[in-house]
Design a protein around this motif. Structure first.
Motif, PDB file in Angstrom:
ATOM      1  N   GLU A 102       0.945  10.594   7.795  1.00 39.57           N
ATOM      2  CA  GLU A 102      -0.074  10.811   7.179  1.00 39.57           C
ATOM      3  C   GLU A 102      -0.298  11.880   6.351  1.00 39.57           C
ATOM      4  OE1 GLU A 102      -3.307   9.302   4.674  1.00 39.57           O
ATOM      5  OE2 GLU A 102      -1.471   8.040   6.101  1.00 39.57           O
ATOM      6  N   GLN A 103       0.107  13.103   6.941  1.00 43.27           N
ATOM      7  CA  GLN A 103      -0.243  14.245   6.313  1.00 43.27           C
ATOM      8  C   GLN A 103       0.947  14.474   5.055  1.00 43.27           C
ATOM      9  OE1 GLN A 103      -2.631  16.252   6.736  1.00 43.27           O
ATOM     10  NE2 GLN A 103      -2.842  15.784   8.285  1.00 43.27           N
ATOM     11  N   PHE A 104       2.366  13.934   5.638  1.00 41.85           N
ATOM     12  CA  PHE A 104       2.575  14.495   4.921  1.00 41.85           C
ATOM     13  C   PHE A 104       2.909  13.124   3.043  1.00 41.85           C
ATOM     14  CE2 PHE A 104       5.151  17.074   7.362  1.00 41.85           C
ATOM     15  CZ  PHE A 104       5.650  18.175   6.433  1.00 41.85           C
ATOM     16  N   SER A 105       2.269  12.050   3.161  1.00 44.12           N
ATOM     17  CA  SER A 105       2.091  11.622   2.378  1.00 44.12           C
ATOM     18  C   SER A 105       0.281  11.683   1.596  1.00 44.12           C
ATOM     19  CB  SER A 105       1.560  10.201   3.252  1.00 44.12           C
ATOM     20  OG  SER A 105       0.784   8.906   1.776  1.00 44.12           O
ATOM     21  N   ARG A 106       0.215  12.289   1.896  1.00 47.02           N
ATOM     22  CA  ARG A 106      -0.639  12.842   1.656  1.00 47.02           C
ATOM     23  C   ARG A 106      -0.723  14.581   0.158  1.00 47.02           C
ATOM     24  NH1 ARG A 106      -6.013  11.656   2.356  1.00 47.02           N
ATOM     25  NH2 ARG A 106      -6.782  14.510   2.643  1.00 47.02           N
ATOM     26  N   LEU A 107       0.453  15.065   1.264  1.00 45.30           N
ATOM     27  CA  LEU A 107       1.012  16.604   0.914  1.00 45.30           C
ATOM     28  C   LEU A 107       2.018  15.938  -1.235  1.00 45.30           C
ATOM     29  CD1 LEU A 107       1.258  18.424   3.402  1.00 45.30           C
ATOM     30  CD2 LEU A 107       0.300  18.938   1.723  1.00 45.30           C
ATOM     31  N   ASN A 108       2.049  14.432  -0.568  1.00 41.18           N
ATOM     32  CA  ASN A 108       3.251  14.243  -1.668  1.00 41.18           C
ATOM     33  C   ASN A 108       3.001  13.736  -2.557  1.00 41.18           C
ATOM     34  OD1 ASN A 108       6.066  16.240  -0.680  1.00 41.18           O
ATOM     35  ND2 ASN A 108       5.435  15.257   0.645  1.00 41.18           N
ATOM     36  N   GLY A 109       2.013  12.970  -2.343  1.00 39.07           N
ATOM     37  CA  GLY A 109       1.738  11.710  -3.054  1.00 39.07           C
ATOM     38  C   GLY A 109       2.039  10.585  -3.218  1.00 39.07           C
ATOM     39  N   CYS A 110       2.425  10.052  -2.306  1.00 38.54           N
ATOM     40  CA  CYS A 110       3.799   8.867  -1.865  1.00 38.54           C
ATOM     41  C   CYS A 110       3.531   8.258  -0.621  1.00 38.54           C
ATOM     42  CB  CYS A 110       5.037   8.239  -2.620  1.00 38.54           C
ATOM     43  SG  CYS A 110       6.248  10.793  -1.764  1.00 38.54           S
ATOM     44  N   VAL A 111       4.120   6.830  -0.458  1.00 37.49           N
ATOM     45  CA  VAL A 111       4.071   6.652   1.093  1.00 37.49           C
ATOM     46  C   VAL A 111       5.391   7.537   2.246  1.00 37.49           C
ATOM     47  CG1 VAL A 111       5.067   4.817   2.520  1.00 37.49           C
ATOM     48  CG2 VAL A 111       2.804   4.585   0.276  1.00 37.49           C
ATOM     49  N   ALA A 112       4.900   7.876   3.440  1.00 39.40           N
ATOM     50  CA  ALA A 112       5.800   8.532   4.307  1.00 39.40           C
ATOM     51  C   ALA A 112       5.380   7.878   5.358  1.00 39.40           C
ATOM     52  CB  ALA A 112       5.435   9.424   4.484  1.00 39.40           C
ATOM     53  N   PRO A 134       4.262   5.371  -4.532  1.00 40.97           N
ATOM     54  CA  PRO A 134       2.916   6.447  -4.979  1.00 40.97           C
ATOM     55  C   PRO A 134       1.516   5.912  -4.343  1.00 40.97           C
ATOM     56  CG  PRO A 134       3.378   5.624  -6.772  1.00 40.97           C
ATOM     57  CD  PRO A 134       4.146   5.157  -6.076  1.00 40.97           C
ATOM     58  N   ILE A 135       0.796   6.690  -3.775  1.00 46.53           N
ATOM     59  CA  ILE A 135      -0.012   6.404  -3.437  1.00 46.53           C
ATOM     60  C   ILE A 135      -1.265   6.959  -4.678  1.00 46.53           C
ATOM     61  CG2 ILE A 135       0.248   7.115  -0.460  1.00 46.53           C
ATOM     62  CD1 ILE A 135      -1.069   9.390  -0.897  1.00 46.53           C
ATOM     63  N   GLU A 136      -2.506   5.898  -4.390  1.00 44.43           N
ATOM     64  CA  GLU A 136      -3.498   5.656  -5.471  1.00 44.43           C
ATOM     65  C   GLU A 136      -4.741   6.680  -4.607  1.00 44.43           C
ATOM     66  OE1 GLU A 136      -5.316   1.960  -6.364  1.00 44.43           O
ATOM     67  OE2 GLU A 136      -2.974   0.926  -6.216  1.00 44.43           O
ATOM     68  N   ARG A 137      -5.113   7.780  -5.455  1.00 43.45           N
ATOM     69  CA  ARG A 137      -5.896   8.848  -5.214  1.00 43.45           C
ATOM     70  C   ARG A 137      -7.168   8.312  -5.996  1.00 43.45           C
ATOM     71  NH1 ARG A 137      -4.001  13.088  -3.068  1.00 43.45           N
ATOM     72  NH2 ARG A 137      -1.719  13.513  -3.345  1.00 43.45           N
TER      73      ARG A 137
END
Length: 139
Positions: A102-112, A134-137
């Motif tokens: 989740e941390q890397f998902s948030r840092l990169n703006g995409c699913v991890a 990409p994740i939706e912000r």
């Protein structure tokens, strides 16, 4: 007067993880604990990858070290605290894997996604980042 032994800082965590959660969750333990790690990451976000190891230390999860980064894959070595036995069942360290994912998902703006593998002396956590997803912000 007899001295009272100081409890390990991880003893309470291990009691809950080893007995309470495993008993309550049964075969769902691995999946639920992974998503719990993701939830914790949303509550305690890091601002950079360099902040993850100090968080692991403060949380009593052990020593985290980035061993290899290639493309969209990161490989971490987690050395749990000495009090944590390494004869845990498969899936035990999914909390930590979910947290990092989740941390890397948030840092990169995409699913991890994260995967933890237990070895004799450490835990290897592999993070796979999917830049095509990409994740939706929220605004």
């Amino acid at each position: 007067m007899d001295s009272v032994p100081t409890p390990s800082s991880t003893f309470g965590i291990e009691l809950i993880r080893d007995y309470v959660l495993m008993d309550l969750l049964g075969t769902d333990y691995r999946h639920v604990i992974y998503w719990a790690g993701k939830r914790l990451a949303r509550e305690f976000p890091v601002l950079s990858a360099e902040e993850a190891p100090p968080f692991f230390h403060e949380a009593g999860w052990g020593h985290l070290e980035l061993k290899k980064q290639k493309g969209n894959s990161l490989s971490f070595l987690l050395t749990p605290p000495e009090s944590t036995r390494l004869d845990r069942p498969a899936g035990y360290f999914q909390l930590e894997a979910g947290f990092l994912a989740e941390q890397f998902s948030r840092l990169n703006g995409c699913v991890a996604e994260g995967y933890a593998e237990l070895n004799k002396t450490h835990v290897q956590i592999l993070i796979e980042i999917d830049p095509k997803d990409p994740i939706e912000r929220s605004i």
